[in-house]
Design an enzyme around this catalytic site. Sequence first.
Site, PDB file in Angstrom:
ATOM      1  N   HIS A   8       5.057   4.755   9.960  1.00  0.00           N
ATOM      2  CA  HIS A   8       4.255   4.607  11.415  1.00  0.00           C
ATOM      3  C   HIS A   8       5.399   4.617  12.398  1.00  0.00           C
ATOM      4  CE1 HIS A   8       1.576   3.541  14.263  1.00  0.00           C
ATOM      5  NE2 HIS A   8       1.183   2.317  14.117  1.00  0.00           N
ATOM      6  N   GLU A  35      -7.509   3.322  16.383  1.00  0.00           N
ATOM      7  CA  GLU A  35      -7.982   2.280  15.487  1.00  0.00           C
ATOM      8  C   GLU A  35      -8.524   1.321  16.673  1.00  0.00           C
ATOM      9  OE1 GLU A  35      -4.412   1.543  13.236  1.00  0.00           O
ATOM     10  OE2 GLU A  35      -3.703   0.082  14.751  1.00  0.00           O
ATOM     11  N   ASP A  72      -2.538   6.847  17.072  1.00  0.00           N
ATOM     12  CA  ASP A  72      -2.892   5.917  15.872  1.00  0.00           C
ATOM     13  C   ASP A  72      -3.532   4.525  16.548  1.00  0.00           C
ATOM     14  OD1 ASP A  72      -2.413   5.067  12.754  1.00  0.00           O
ATOM     15  OD2 ASP A  72      -1.994   3.406  13.918  1.00  0.00           O
ATOM     16  N   SER A  90       0.722  -1.079  -0.050  1.00  0.00           N
ATOM     17  CA  SER A  90      -0.106   0.003   0.094  1.00  0.00           C
ATOM     18  C   SER A  90       0.962   1.126   0.152  1.00  0.00           C
ATOM     19  CB  SER A  90      -0.842  -0.018   0.986  1.00  0.00           C
ATOM     20  OG  SER A  90      -1.719   1.189   1.371  1.00  0.00           O
ATOM     21  N   GLN A  91       1.821   1.678   1.255  1.00  0.00           N
ATOM     22  CA  GLN A  91       2.575   2.763   1.124  1.00  0.00           C
ATOM     23  C   GLN A  91       3.781   2.634   0.123  1.00  0.00           C
ATOM     24  OE1 GLN A  91       1.439   5.487   2.645  1.00  0.00           O
ATOM     25  NE2 GLN A  91      -0.410   4.568   3.629  1.00  0.00           N
ATOM     26  N   GLU A 106     -30.309   0.227   9.147  1.00  0.00           N
ATOM     27  CA  GLU A 106     -30.402   1.109  10.184  1.00  0.00           C
ATOM     28  C   GLU A 106     -29.023   1.187  10.896  1.00  0.00           C
ATOM     29  OE1 GLU A 106     -32.356   3.182   9.967  1.00  0.00           O
ATOM     30  OE2 GLU A 106     -33.895   2.108   8.929  1.00  0.00           O
ATOM     31  N   ASP A 124       4.563  -3.340  10.329  1.00  0.00           N
ATOM     32  CA  ASP A 124       5.162  -2.911  11.471  1.00  0.00           C
ATOM     33  C   ASP A 124       5.786  -4.246  12.240  1.00  0.00           C
ATOM     34  OD1 ASP A 124       4.227  -0.180  11.280  1.00  0.00           O
ATOM     35  OD2 ASP A 124       2.578  -1.127  11.349  1.00  0.00           O
TER      36      ASP A 124
HETATM   37  P1  NDP Z   1       1.576  -3.616   3.059  1.00  0.00           P
HETATM   38  O1  NDP Z   1       0.960  -4.768   3.849  1.00  0.00           O
HETATM   39  O2  NDP Z   1       0.671  -3.235   2.104  1.00  0.00           O
HETATM   40  O3  NDP Z   1       3.102  -3.978   2.403  1.00  0.00           O
HETATM   41  C1  NDP Z   1       3.327  -5.302   2.104  1.00  0.00           C
HETATM   42  C2  NDP Z   1       4.674  -5.061   1.294  1.00  0.00           C
HETATM   43  O4  NDP Z   1       5.827  -5.839   2.281  1.00  0.00           O
HETATM   44  C3  NDP Z   1       4.619  -5.953   0.217  1.00  0.00           C
HETATM   45  O5  NDP Z   1       5.416  -5.455  -0.871  1.00  0.00           O
HETATM   46  C4  NDP Z   1       5.310  -7.047   0.770  1.00  0.00           C
HETATM   47  O6  NDP Z   1       5.970  -8.183  -0.080  1.00  0.00           O
HETATM   48  C5  NDP Z   1       6.344  -6.883   1.716  1.00  0.00           C
HETATM   49  N1  NDP Z   1       6.877  -7.638   2.855  1.00  0.00           N
HETATM   50  C6  NDP Z   1       5.943  -8.428   3.817  1.00  0.00           C
HETATM   51  N2  NDP Z   1       6.471  -9.262   4.410  1.00  0.00           N
HETATM   52  C7  NDP Z   1       7.882  -9.032   3.788  1.00  0.00           C
HETATM   53  C8  NDP Z   1       9.225  -9.831   4.337  1.00  0.00           C
HETATM   54  N3  NDP Z   1       9.246 -10.492   5.552  1.00  0.00           N
HETATM   55  N4  NDP Z   1      10.397  -9.112   3.828  1.00  0.00           N
HETATM   56  C9  NDP Z   1      10.373  -8.336   2.966  1.00  0.00           C
HETATM   57  N5  NDP Z   1       9.194  -7.657   2.333  1.00  0.00           N
HETATM   58  C10 NDP Z   1       8.184  -8.078   2.968  1.00  0.00           C
HETATM   59  O7  NDP Z   1       1.957  -2.348   4.268  1.00  0.00           O
HETATM   60  P2  NDP Z   1       1.483  -1.163   4.402  1.00  0.00           P
HETATM   61  O8  NDP Z   1       2.003  -0.311   3.285  1.00  0.00           O
HETATM   62  O9  NDP Z   1       0.112  -1.376   4.763  1.00  0.00           O
HETATM   63  O10 NDP Z   1       2.431  -0.563   5.678  1.00  0.00           O
HETATM   64  C11 NDP Z   1       3.610  -0.225   5.370  1.00  0.00           C
HETATM   65  C12 NDP Z   1       3.965   0.899   6.592  1.00  0.00           C
HETATM   66  O11 NDP Z   1       3.045   1.740   6.364  1.00  0.00           O
HETATM   67  C13 NDP Z   1       3.410   0.254   8.071  1.00  0.00           C
HETATM   68  O12 NDP Z   1       4.275   0.691   8.815  1.00  0.00           O
HETATM   69  C14 NDP Z   1       2.141   0.782   8.076  1.00  0.00           C
HETATM   70  O13 NDP Z   1       1.822   0.805   9.495  1.00  0.00           O
HETATM   71  C15 NDP Z   1       2.265   2.189   7.634  1.00  0.00           C
HETATM   72  N6  NDP Z   1       1.084   2.746   7.200  1.00  0.00           N
HETATM   73  C16 NDP Z   1       0.113   2.047   6.497  1.00  0.00           C
HETATM   74  C17 NDP Z   1      -0.929   2.732   5.956  1.00  0.00           C
HETATM   75  C18 NDP Z   1      -2.169   2.153   5.247  1.00  0.00           C
HETATM   76  O14 NDP Z   1      -3.180   2.544   5.079  1.00  0.00           O
HETATM   77  N7  NDP Z   1      -1.816   0.698   4.715  1.00  0.00           N
HETATM   78  C19 NDP Z   1      -1.511   4.202   6.460  1.00  0.00           C
HETATM   79  C20 NDP Z   1      -0.179   4.880   7.248  1.00  0.00           C
HETATM   80  C21 NDP Z   1       0.682   4.085   7.501  1.00  0.00           C
HETATM   81  P3  NDP Z   1       5.157  -9.355  -0.861  1.00  0.00           P
HETATM   82  O15 NDP Z   1       4.667  -8.501  -2.294  1.00  0.00           O
HETATM   83  O16 NDP Z   1       6.126 -10.296  -1.106  1.00  0.00           O
HETATM   84  O17 NDP Z   1       4.026  -9.627  -0.233  1.00  0.00           O
HETATM   85 MG    MG Z   2      -2.686   2.332  12.074  1.00  0.00          MG
END
Ligand code: NDP
Ligand code: MG
Length: 326
Positions: A108, A195, A191, A27-28, A227, A83
């Site tokens: 975060h 949540e 945060d 996502s981010q 509702e 995280d």
């Molecule tokens: P996502 O779950 O969307 O990101 C997952 C990414 O991390 C994918 O590319 C995944 O790779 C990779 N990944 C997962 N596990 C591993 C691993 N063991 N080693 C290497 N890569 C890995 O994360 P978010 O974007 O939601 O969150 C990222 C940060 O942003 C966090 O700190 C979160 O708190 C923060 N944040 C998120 C928000 C949101 O709305 N989502 C809002 C504000 C902050 P693969 O393609 O292989 O699965």
């Molecule tokens: Mg949060």
Amino acid sequence: MQKIYRDENADIKYIKDKKILVIGYGSQGRAFALNLRDSAIEVHICLKPESLSANAARAEGLKVISPDNIDDSYDILLFMIPDHIQGDFCDKYVKNNLKENSCLVFAHGYSIHFGLVGPLSRADIILVAPHGPGDDLRENFIRGSGISCYVAAEQDHSGNALNIALALAKAIGSTRIGAFETTFEHETLGDIFGEQALLCGGLAELVTESYETLVKNGIPKENAYIETAHQIDLLASLLKKHGIHGMAERISMTAQYGMLKMQGKIIDPDAEKRLNQLFGKIKSGEFARDWQHEYRIDFRNLKEFKQKLKDHSIEKTAEKIKKIIE
Ligand code: NDP
Ligand code: MG
């Protein structure tokens, strides 16, 4: 009043010629990477070799490296992975590959505040936390706008930590709206509490309990759903746009009087006490310890909980209603 920075307070020069690695392309990660690229900042992406997102990143012309190939050539490393895994990832791939004045960036404050990552004495540690999901960050940027964010400098080793955070906030489009200065502690506690108490935990439980109460009292399920869950977004957007008083001004007078009569009945002094207890458990680190334990036991309780949510009768009613109304 929190300090709010806009475009004119931020200078891209602090990141312009730096070697930048975005770890994760979810996502981010995707939104940060593409917005930075479109702001003429070169970034590399780090993903596991088997990652399904790697092709999507390459299709955007981004260079993808595997965690084993992280070396000390990177100046700025953005932790855009979940995280709970950031600590393990840092220990395994990053900690020993940091040069003097490297900058670690988080979206975060969680893993730094609760000590999963660190201590890392020779680096800057900063926060650039958009106020919304990655898709919003990307879409608003493309439209020439942005979404606001938090910035913080937890550790300023280089003397430029906040400037780097502001430069990143500018490159992703956030200072077009505003970058609110905060601390890792305040961002994290706010945060996590928000949540749990309200946005995710509290709201979902109140919706389900209200739905069940109506159904148990003989109100048809479809009626009960309409509702409760179905109208959440309408009231939430009134509240966000006009405030609580403004929302009250826009609902029926019967609903207004209902608001008055229920004051203190559900959210009674005991609920206030429980909200404080919840905050206490988050602040003390108890929640973070539990969450790391849950990760170590392969999310056993979380999987069970999500299955229970999936099996709840409100889901079937939701499906029925959505087919008709949306
Ligand atoms: P996502 O779950 O969307 O990101 C997952 C990414 O991390 C994918 O590319 C995944 O790779 C990779 N990944 C997962 N596990 C591993 C691993 N063991 N080693 C290497 N890569 C890995 O994360 P978010 O974007 O939601 O969150 C990222 C940060 O942003 C966090 O700190 C979160 O708190 C923060 N944040 C998120 C928000 C949101 O709305 N989502 C809002 C504000 C902050 P693969 O393609 O292989 O699965
Ligand atoms: Mg949060």
